[in-house]
Design an enzyme around this catalytic site. Structure first.
Site, mmCIF file in Angstrom:
data_model
loop_
_atom_site.group_PDB
_atom_site.id
_atom_site.type_symbol
_atom_site.label_atom_id
_atom_site.label_comp_id
_atom_site.label_asym_id
_atom_site.label_seq_id
_atom_site.Cartn_x
_atom_site.Cartn_y
_atom_site.Cartn_z
ATOM 1 N N VAL C 16 41.508 -25.520 -76.177
ATOM 2 C CA VAL C 16 42.182 -25.292 -77.450
ATOM 3 C C VAL C 16 41.386 -24.275 -78.256
ATOM 4 O O VAL C 16 40.160 -24.290 -78.248
ATOM 5 C CB VAL C 16 42.299 -26.629 -78.206
ATOM 6 C CG1 VAL C 16 42.781 -26.438 -79.617
ATOM 7 C CG2 VAL C 16 43.225 -27.570 -77.443
ATOM 8 N N ASP C 17 42.075 -23.358 -78.927
ATOM 9 C CA ASP C 17 41.367 -22.309 -79.658
ATOM 10 C C ASP C 17 41.281 -22.633 -81.143
ATOM 11 O O ASP C 17 41.595 -23.740 -81.578
ATOM 12 C CB ASP C 17 42.028 -20.947 -79.400
ATOM 13 C CG ASP C 17 43.432 -20.841 -79.981
ATOM 14 O OD1 ASP C 17 43.790 -21.624 -80.904
ATOM 15 O OD2 ASP C 17 44.186 -19.965 -79.528
ATOM 16 N N SER C 18 40.824 -21.656 -81.915
ATOM 17 C CA SER C 18 40.564 -21.929 -83.328
ATOM 18 C C SER C 18 41.856 -22.068 -84.141
ATOM 19 O O SER C 18 41.818 -22.481 -85.293
ATOM 20 C CB SER C 18 39.674 -20.833 -83.925
ATOM 21 O OG SER C 18 40.326 -19.585 -83.844
#
Lengths: 137, 137, 137, 137
Positions: C16-18
């Site tokens: 999962v990214d920011s």
């Protein structure tokens, strides 16, 4: 009481390096899978902890590699909670190769408690005190 | 006016698979490196866009693989802005193997504009209209 | 006859990214998981193909992103074999978010057959001809 | 004589997690970048070692996280060779955040020498004995 969890993980093709073994850095994904599976079992998952407005970043990790995992292998991560007095979350891990239950790697991790603003909590947050009481650890 | 950027990338050991070539999914990291290098050059980087309270998630990507990159190779990603009337950000890419400038892969990507709440912007946000004017695209 | 497979995948925290959604490049891992699950079901897995002394690198991939996956989600990858006359392996994919079976992404991939020395096979290798006959595709 | 190397690394968007900091496992890529940059400088890179028909898998790694790296940061990895009598390659590392040279993380790694068949070398291979002599370590 010993709290532990076992989680099966299928090695991905993309996790294997040119030596045809799982690239060493990918074991940290397996440890995280183990930790999260533990968290789901015992009510200490990331999302649950976040719901208490607390972050639990890693501050220390180590891993000892014993026997390589290969593509086609299934790993079993055994995650054990390590009891301690500090405002810290400590786990140790054994990763087994499922087909023969040989130990592939062992590891330990330490996490601390932060506010969403990044401030370190020097004493355990209430929900964690309650959690320890509940499980007797 | 054609806007383009070239970015060098050193292939990591951990990016190479058991066929001893860069795992195909890692090319998307190289495309993102190219896109971000373009953004830094032309004032359209992620952090710059975020400062306008806009997110730009990918909605479409494709990649054609021509010649594999190997460990020890340096890649050059050429990123070109593709002019269009819609509220979209479109780039195309050519990835070269630096040592002989053979084409390793080509690709395209499409991004849309979202509010931080995840609502799609149907018309280009002001900062992007200004950006297009500034660069004549 | 339509050949298809469904594979469940639990989203990893590290994927999962920011923006708190699965980073777009990680969908290529999910497509590979789907492809490999298909391969295990129908006798066309990587290790099985390798045992015939043939490599099957990706030459083309595309992915359309519809609705983001988040940490805590389980994805279901549906992988379908696309019949064709060429010496190519083509799949298309639909990735669902398990909790509501909304479509998260769709994709297609194309693979070719190579000798271990990297020579392209212009006609389908025997094992693949047999495989197509066996499954009537 | 102290052998050390410094390598700059630009943080990738895809390396940052939902806490908006570099996911802890990605530091192992940075350590590997540092180790490989050291290897290129001092003639001990992976490809050079392989040319002597020797593999050097990791057997132990640890990492202490001090201050998070964020998207937009550049890291500097300082890699130092740790002299020892055993048939082992030991490095320690300091990762700095370039903008203020604050320490972001420290780490150590240990590698052993294997034949391509996976047999452990109990004494240092000739090329490594020569390498140590050459550099006086």
């Amino acid at each position: 009481m010993e709290l532990k969890d076992r989680k099966e993980i299928i090695v991905r093709f993309s996790e294997v390096d040119s030596m045809r073994i799982v690239w060493h850095g990918n074991y940290l994904k397996y440890l995280e899978d183990g930790r999260e599976s533990f968290g789901l079992r015992y009510g200490l998952g990331y999302l649950e902890v976040y719901s208490h407005n607390v972050l639990i970043p890693l501050v220390k990790i180590n891993c000892d590699y014993k026997r390589p995992l290969e593509y086609g292998d299934t790993a079993i991560v055994e995650t054990r909670y390590v009891s301690n007095e500090a405002a810290k979350l400590i786990f140790d891990y054994t990763i087994y190769r499922k087909k023969d239950m040989e130990v592939s790697a062992t590891g330990t991790s330490m996490q601390v408690f932060l506010t969403p603003q990044g401030e370190l909590l020097l004493t355990s947050p209430d929900f964690f005190v309650d959690w320890k009481k509940k499980w007797g650890v």
